[in-house]
Design a protein around this motif. Structure first.
Motif, PDB file in Angstrom:
ATOM      1  N   CYS A  36       0.567  -1.240   0.121  1.00  0.00           N
ATOM      2  CA  CYS A  36       0.020  -0.087  -0.095  1.00  0.00           C
ATOM      3  C   CYS A  36       0.754   1.222  -0.032  1.00  0.00           C
ATOM      4  O   CYS A  36       2.048   1.289   0.643  1.00  0.00           O
ATOM      5  CB  CYS A  36      -0.847   0.041   0.871  1.00  0.00           C
ATOM      6  N   HIS A  37      -0.078   1.936  -0.698  1.00  0.00           N
ATOM      7  CA  HIS A  37       0.508   3.287  -0.742  1.00  0.00           C
ATOM      8  C   HIS A  37      -0.051   4.143   0.110  1.00  0.00           C
ATOM      9  O   HIS A  37      -1.494   4.570   0.071  1.00  0.00           O
ATOM     10  CB  HIS A  37       1.084   4.173  -1.742  1.00  0.00           C
ATOM     11  N   PRO A  58      15.174  -0.165   0.656  1.00  0.00           N
ATOM     12  CA  PRO A  58      15.453   0.032  -0.742  1.00  0.00           C
ATOM     13  C   PRO A  58      14.515  -0.621  -1.700  1.00  0.00           C
ATOM     14  O   PRO A  58      14.894  -1.799  -1.953  1.00  0.00           O
ATOM     15  CB  PRO A  58      17.052   0.873  -0.831  1.00  0.00           C
ATOM     16  N   LEU A  59      14.500   0.324  -2.651  1.00  0.00           N
ATOM     17  CA  LEU A  59      13.995  -0.538  -4.321  1.00  0.00           C
ATOM     18  C   LEU A  59      14.239  -0.822  -5.213  1.00  0.00           C
ATOM     19  O   LEU A  59      15.277   1.194  -4.909  1.00  0.00           O
ATOM     20  CB  LEU A  59      11.611   0.675  -3.937  1.00  0.00           C
ATOM     21  N   SER A  60      14.110  -0.701  -5.589  1.00  0.00           N
ATOM     22  CA  SER A  60      14.640  -1.217  -7.685  1.00  0.00           C
ATOM     23  C   SER A  60      14.514   1.089  -8.011  1.00  0.00           C
ATOM     24  O   SER A  60      15.420   1.221  -8.215  1.00  0.00           O
ATOM     25  CB  SER A  60      14.526  -1.825  -8.331  1.00  0.00           C
ATOM     26  N   ALA A  66      11.301   0.480   0.560  1.00  0.00           N
ATOM     27  CA  ALA A  66       9.719  -0.516   1.482  1.00  0.00           C
ATOM     28  C   ALA A  66      10.315  -0.379   3.273  1.00  0.00           C
ATOM     29  O   ALA A  66      11.239  -0.769   3.348  1.00  0.00           O
ATOM     30  CB  ALA A  66      10.540  -2.123   1.475  1.00  0.00           C
ATOM     31  N   ALA A  67       9.175   0.236   3.431  1.00  0.00           N
ATOM     32  CA  ALA A  67       8.917   0.280   5.024  1.00  0.00           C
ATOM     33  C   ALA A  67       8.776  -0.883   6.345  1.00  0.00           C
ATOM     34  O   ALA A  67       8.486  -1.911   5.114  1.00  0.00           O
ATOM     35  CB  ALA A  67       7.908   1.153   5.797  1.00  0.00           C
ATOM     36  N   ILE A  85       4.043  -1.343   4.095  1.00  0.00           N
ATOM     37  CA  ILE A  85       3.832   0.029   3.520  1.00  0.00           C
ATOM     38  C   ILE A  85       5.358   0.746   2.297  1.00  0.00           C
ATOM     39  O   ILE A  85       5.969   0.091   2.518  1.00  0.00           O
ATOM     40  CB  ILE A  85       3.281   1.376   4.525  1.00  0.00           C
ATOM     41  N   LEU A  86       4.913   0.961   1.001  1.00  0.00           N
ATOM     42  CA  LEU A  86       5.976   1.765   0.891  1.00  0.00           C
ATOM     43  C   LEU A  86       6.256   2.766   0.568  1.00  0.00           C
ATOM     44  O   LEU A  86       5.205   3.574   0.541  1.00  0.00           O
ATOM     45  CB  LEU A  86       5.455   1.109  -0.859  1.00  0.00           C
ATOM     46  N   GLY A  87       6.948   3.691   0.832  1.00  0.00           N
ATOM     47  CA  GLY A  87       7.366   4.866   0.438  1.00  0.00           C
ATOM     48  C   GLY A  87       8.480   5.635  -0.218  1.00  0.00           C
ATOM     49  O   GLY A  87       8.171   4.234  -1.385  1.00  0.00           O
TER      50      GLY A  87
END
Length: 219
Positions: A36-37, A58-60, A66-67, A85-87
């Motif tokens: 989710c965002h 960290p994501l790509s 990714a939190a 949750i993604l930040g």
């Protein structure tokens, strides 16, 4: 062989090398699990006033992560725990799931481009300090490819163009016919599919697909 002949051979070799490089249609693939965002208001409802996300990894895509924080999502038929949750935070809250997840929740979210939530399914998000009911925001993300403008120029595609991507891992061969191109200076080249799509073709993150232009209208 005189000097001119040697020079001609060199030019021919260079042209063949350039043609070989330009013919590569490979795109790296990443598998996106349910997530989710959140916007600031939702985050504070779920975790408390003034709360800030903390990064797990960290994501790509540059600047995204990714939190450590997770939430529960709930629908009329069931719930799913530990949804990541993604930040960083966004201006609008959104939840992305697979079709299998949607069945578990008892909902029928549309297949959409991220951020296009008008008319999408409602969803309840539950955190340690409270819950939020979104009357729209649950989607199944359309398979898409993040591209920097340089990548788009290389592949001769444009933002919101639809292409096909074929993947053959030796066990199964699948083609994603309606893959959306998303172009931004902030993006790094990578195709994103969900877990159901990955399972259908026994696909793993880090594999490569082959992009093919198709006759299609823009999304």
């Amino acid at each position: 062989m005189n000097k001119q002949d040697i020079q001609d051979v060199v030019y021919q070799v260079i042209e063949r090398m350039q043609d070989s490089n330009q013919s590569s249609s490979e795109v790296p693939i990443g598998i996106s699990a349910r997530h989710c965002h959140l916007n600031k208001e939702c985050l504070e409802e779920l975790f408390g006033k003034g709360y800030e996300l903390t990064s797990k990894a960290p994501l790509s895509q540059p600047g995204q992560f990714a939190a450590n924080e997770t939430v529960m999502i709930a629908g009329p038929r069931g719930s799913i725990e530990k949804v990541r949750i993604l930040g960083p935070l966004r201006s609008v809250s959104q939840v992305e799931v697979s079709q299998t997840d949607a069945f578990q929740l008892g909902l029928k979210p549309p297949v959409r481009q991220s951020g296009h939530i008008e008319g999408s399914s409602p969803i309840t998000i539950i955190g340690p300090k409270g819950s939020v009911y979104l009357d729209k925001g649950l989607i199944i993300a359309q398979a898409h490819i993040h591209m920097h403008p340089d990548d788009a120029s290389y592949f001769n595609v444009k933002d919101k163009e639809v292409v096909a991507v074929g993947i053959d891992n030796g066990e199964r061969k699948v083609t994603f016919e309606k893959t959306l191109i998303r172009v931004s200076e902030k993006y790094r080249l990578e195709m994103h599919i969900d877990t159901d799509e990955a399972n259908s073709g026994a696909i793993k993150s880090g594999q490569y697909g082959h992009l093919k232009k198709v006759e299609s209208t823009d999304v």
